[in-house]
Enzyme design. Structure first.
Site, PDB file in Angstrom:
ATOM      1  N   SER A  43       0.831  -1.217   0.000  1.00 26.33           N
ATOM      2  CA  SER A  43       0.000   0.000   0.000  1.00 26.33           C
ATOM      3  C   SER A  43       0.862   1.262   0.000  1.00 26.33           C
ATOM      4  O   SER A  43       1.974   1.276   0.530  1.00 26.33           O
ATOM      5  CB  SER A  43      -0.903   0.027   1.233  1.00 26.33           C
TER       6      SER A  43
HETATM    7  N1  SAH Z   1      -1.586  -3.425   3.079  1.00 26.77           N
HETATM    8  C1  SAH Z   1      -0.930  -4.393   2.229  1.00 26.77           C
HETATM    9  C2  SAH Z   1      -1.585  -4.357   0.872  1.00 26.77           C
HETATM   10  C3  SAH Z   1      -1.720  -5.632   0.248  1.00 26.77           C
HETATM   11  S1  SAH Z   1      -2.633  -5.611  -1.285  1.00 26.77           S
HETATM   12  C4  SAH Z   1       0.546  -3.988   2.127  1.00 26.77           C
HETATM   13  O1  SAH Z   1       0.863  -2.874   2.522  1.00 26.77           O
HETATM   14  O2  SAH Z   1       1.364  -4.770   1.653  1.00 26.77           O
HETATM   15  C5  SAH Z   1      -4.095  -6.413  -0.762  1.00 26.77           C
HETATM   16  C6  SAH Z   1      -3.948  -7.841  -0.312  1.00 26.77           C
HETATM   17  O3  SAH Z   1      -5.250  -8.348  -0.071  1.00 26.77           O
HETATM   18  C7  SAH Z   1      -3.293  -8.776  -1.326  1.00 26.77           C
HETATM   19  O4  SAH Z   1      -2.186  -9.397  -0.753  1.00 26.77           O
HETATM   20  C8  SAH Z   1      -4.401  -9.784  -1.649  1.00 26.77           C
HETATM   21  O5  SAH Z   1      -3.932 -11.097  -1.879  1.00 26.77           O
HETATM   22  C9  SAH Z   1      -5.241  -9.725  -0.394  1.00 26.77           C
HETATM   23  N2  SAH Z   1      -6.606 -10.197  -0.542  1.00 26.77           N
HETATM   24  C10 SAH Z   1      -7.467 -10.003  -1.581  1.00 26.77           C
HETATM   25  N3  SAH Z   1      -8.644 -10.609  -1.327  1.00 26.77           N
HETATM   26  C11 SAH Z   1      -8.522 -11.207  -0.119  1.00 26.77           C
HETATM   27  C12 SAH Z   1      -9.392 -12.001   0.685  1.00 26.77           C
HETATM   28  N4  SAH Z   1     -10.643 -12.303   0.291  1.00 26.77           N
HETATM   29  N5  SAH Z   1      -8.935 -12.459   1.866  1.00 26.77           N
HETATM   30  C13 SAH Z   1      -7.681 -12.171   2.294  1.00 26.77           C
HETATM   31  N6  SAH Z   1      -6.818 -11.427   1.582  1.00 26.77           N
HETATM   32  C14 SAH Z   1      -7.222 -10.954   0.394  1.00 26.77           C
END
Ligand code: SAH
Length: 211
Positions: free
Chosen positions: A60
């Site tokens: 993010s």
């Molecule tokens: N805040 C994190 C952002 C990750 S991007 C950072 O700073 O790294 C969003 C994440 O949500 C991804 O890794 C994706 O795999 C996850 N995601 C998407 N749908 C999901 C679900 N239903 N359950 C759990 N994780 C999910």
């Protein structure tokens, strides 16, 4: 560019973007973002941008981490927070510096592994991880003071609202790839209040199955 100077520039940028909560700014100041991305991207890591972390996902943008954390904490101190979408673990690391306990769910196993290993190395021990579909929340640890969702569903999932305490707060992006808005949802005795905060851009919340 992993230096203190680059981090201070990032903090200045966040303040200019409207982030006011000093404890949030301090948590970001102390979180080594360069450890959460591939070394090849380290030169850009203290810019206020999202960056790829593999598996078509992104770490993010610091502004968004700061904004969501600030709004989550605006109702007072939080004991337990559910995070949906661990990703790189960067938001998890920032959050865990500010609340007593974080439960973090990720549907892509290798990302979850990598984040867990790194946060153990950073000695952040108030986090519990789970590999599962976070759209359904984590009912056995509910109810939560706060829920922070890092991927966008088309609508607010009822399962997540139900896992909030009365007065509990959820920050969640809602919408499709065309248009998304960050929502602040507060659980009430009879249902929930829903407030639109600002336009955002997140990866989709993928439901029904893990990877
Ligand atoms: N805040 C994190 C952002 C990750 S991007 C950072 O700073 O790294 C969003 C994440 O949500 C991804 O890794 C994706 O795999 C996850 N995601 C998407 N749908 C999901 C679900 N239903 N359950 C759990 N994780 C999910």
């Amino acid at each position: 560019m992993t230096s203190g100077r680059a981090r201070e520039r990032l903090i200045k940028r966040l303040v200019e973007s409207g982030i006011k909560d000093q404890q949030v700014l301090d948590a970001i100041r102390h979180t080594p973002r360069h450890l959460f991305v591939d070394e090849a991207l380290a030169h850009r890591v203290y810019e206020d941008v999202s960056l790829p972390i593999g598996f078509n996902q992104t770490i993010s943008q610091p502004y968004m981490v700061a904004r969501m954390t600030e709004l989550l904490l605006a109702g007072g101190p939080l004991q337990n927070v559910l995070e949906v979408g661990t990703g790189s673990g960067y938001q998890t690391s920032v959050l865990a510096r500010l609340v007593a306990k974080v439960y973090s769910v990720e549907r892509i196993k290798p990302l979850q592994h990598r984040a867990r290993k790194l946060l153990l190395q950073l000695k952040q021990s108030n986090i519990t991880f789970k590999h599962s579909d976070g759209a359904m929340g984590w009912p056995s640890k509910a109810p939560y003071d706060g829920i922070l969702v890092a991927a966008a569903p088309a609508e607010i999932p009822a399962d997540l609202v139900e896992q909030l305490k009365v007065g509990g707060r959820m920050l969640i992006p809602v919408g499709d790839s065309g248009q998304q808005f960050l929502h602040l949802v507060v659980r009430t005795e009879s249902g929930f209040d829903d407030q639109v905060v600002e336009p955002v851009r997140f990866v989709p919340l993928v439901s029904g199955g893990v990877q």
